[in-house]
Design an enzyme around this catalytic site. Structure first.
Site, PDB file in Angstrom:
ATOM      1  CG  ASN A   1      -1.752   1.226   1.373  1.00 45.54           C
ATOM      2  OD1 ASN A   1      -1.785   2.058   0.457  1.00 45.54           O
ATOM      3  ND2 ASN A   1      -2.434   1.364   2.493  1.00 45.54           N
TER       4      ASN A   1
ATOM      5  CE  LYS B   1      -0.230   3.171   4.760  1.00 45.85           C
ATOM      6  NZ  LYS B   1      -0.144   3.254   6.223  1.00 45.85           N
TER       7      LYS B   1
ATOM      8  CG  HIS C   1      -5.778   1.886   5.264  1.00 42.21           C
ATOM      9  ND1 HIS C   1      -5.364   2.823   6.181  1.00 42.21           N
ATOM     10  CD2 HIS C   1      -4.741   1.034   5.103  1.00 42.21           C
ATOM     11  CE1 HIS C   1      -4.117   2.531   6.550  1.00 42.21           C
ATOM     12  NE2 HIS C   1      -3.728   1.445   5.909  1.00 42.21           N
TER      13      HIS C   1
ATOM     14  CD  GLU D   1      -2.949   5.458   6.758  1.00 34.51           C
ATOM     15  OE1 GLU D   1      -2.938   5.511   5.518  1.00 34.51           O
ATOM     16  OE2 GLU D   1      -2.033   4.923   7.422  1.00 34.51           O
TER      17      GLU D   1
ATOM     18  CD  GLU E   1      -3.382  -2.463   7.227  1.00 38.79           C
ATOM     19  OE1 GLU E   1      -2.295  -2.712   6.679  1.00 38.79           O
ATOM     20  OE2 GLU E   1      -3.975  -1.388   7.056  1.00 38.79           O
TER      21      GLU E   1
ATOM     22  N   GLY F   1       2.616   2.359  10.840  1.00 39.73           N
ATOM     23  CA  GLY F   1       3.555   3.469  10.713  1.00 39.73           C
ATOM     24  C   GLY F   1       4.248   3.847  12.018  1.00 39.73           C
TER      25      GLY F   1
ATOM     26  CB  SER G   1       5.394  -1.694  12.078  1.00 44.04           C
ATOM     27  OG  SER G   1       5.022  -0.343  12.323  1.00 44.04           O
TER      28      SER G   1
HETATM   29  P1  13P Z   1       3.088   0.465   7.692  1.00 45.46           P
HETATM   30  O1  13P Z   1       3.599  -0.814   7.074  1.00 45.46           O
HETATM   31  O2  13P Z   1       3.780   1.680   7.185  1.00 45.46           O
HETATM   32  O3  13P Z   1       2.993   0.373   9.175  1.00 45.46           O
HETATM   33  O4  13P Z   1       1.568   0.626   7.168  1.00 45.46           O
HETATM   34  C1  13P Z   1       0.720  -0.468   7.188  1.00 45.46           C
HETATM   35  C2  13P Z   1      -0.482  -0.133   6.426  1.00 45.46           C
HETATM   36  O5  13P Z   1      -1.230   0.771   6.793  1.00 45.46           O
HETATM   37  C3  13P Z   1      -0.743  -0.879   5.188  1.00 45.46           C
HETATM   38  O6  13P Z   1      -2.015  -0.629   4.698  1.00 45.46           O
END
Ligand code: 13P
Length: 252
Positions: free
Chosen positions: A9, A11, A97, A99, A169, A175, A215
């Protein structure tokens, strides 16, 4: 048969030139060293899909989007429909997601509508679920995940559900550099599979791909993927770095 998948992803990272360079280089490596029956999905920014998609020809490699609109078409300025995503050759779309849930207020009802729209247009859905830290601390993380899945995903008939991939997740791991321990991931994935079993039966539960995200990087991927109910990963930051990402694919 349950599919093993690593999805990146990206982003809101990578301009078009950077995205093309990264995707091309991953493609080249996966031609040299095919991922052996596993799937790799690059969820790029939507604006990259029609350029990046046609460049990929490694076995098992495809593109995906990170979001889609819940309407079919029409006066929704700035939005992107599932049909548009599908027309680029993309295989999949991420829905739900954390976010999008937290920054854009996407609730269960909207996510159910987006999921239905994506499936209608022939996309596979990578449906994200997961608790925030306060919910884990209050020990209600299982209830949170159960609600997220029940409201948006378990409303589907079986023939639609089987085109969905679930991504667990935990929001506190996204992150932050703090990964769920292999035991925490396995515990939740086992729980999610048992919910699928309750709703759709044994065979569907065994065939459902459940990815871990948060992560996940080359150094911890193998121990996460070694768990019986962890079928791969949804990778954020580490999917932007060629070697990291390819090593995660190798770990699978
Ligand atoms: P990170 O791997 O940067 O923690 O993000 C995970 C994520 O949100 C994948 O959709």
């Amino acid at each position: 048969m349950r599919k093993k998948i690593v999805a990146g992803n990206w982003k809101m990272n990578m301009d078009l030139g950077e995205g093309v360079a990264l995707a091309t280089s991953i493609n080249k490596q996966l031609i040299t060293e095919p991922p052996d029956g596993k799937e790799v999905i690059l969820c790029t920014p939507a604006i990259h899909l029609s350029i990046v998609g046609p460049l990929l020809n490694a076995p098992g490699l495809s593109t995906g989007a990170q979001n889609c609109n819940d309407h079919r078409s029409g006066a929704y300025t700035g939005e992107i429909s599932a049909a548009m995503i599908k027309s680029t050759g993309a295989s999949s779309v991420i829905i739900g997601h954390s976010e999008r849930r937290s920054y854009y207020g996407e609730d269960d009802e909207l996510l159910a509508a987006k999921t239905a729209e994506a499936l209608y247009n022939g996309l596979r859905v990578i449906f994200c679920c997961g608790e925030v830290l306060a919910e884990r601390e209050k020990n209600i993380h299982f209830d949170v995940v159960r609600r997220q899945l029940s409201k948006a995903l378990f409303v589907l008939p079986r023939e639609d559900f089987i085109r969905c991939i679930i991504a667990y997740e935990p929001v506190w791991a996204i992150g932050t550099g703090v990964t769920a321990s292999p035991a925490q991931a396995q515990e939740m994935h086992f729980f999610i599979r048992s919910l699928v079993r309750e709703k759709y039966g044994d065979e569907t539960a065994e065939d459902t791909t459940i990815l871990y995200g948060g992560s996940c990087k080359a150094s911890n991927a193998a121990e996460l993927f070694a768990n019986p109910d962890v079928d791969g990963g949804l990778i954020g930051g580490a999917s932007l770095v060629r070697e990291e990402f390819l090593n995660i694919v190798k770990a699978l």
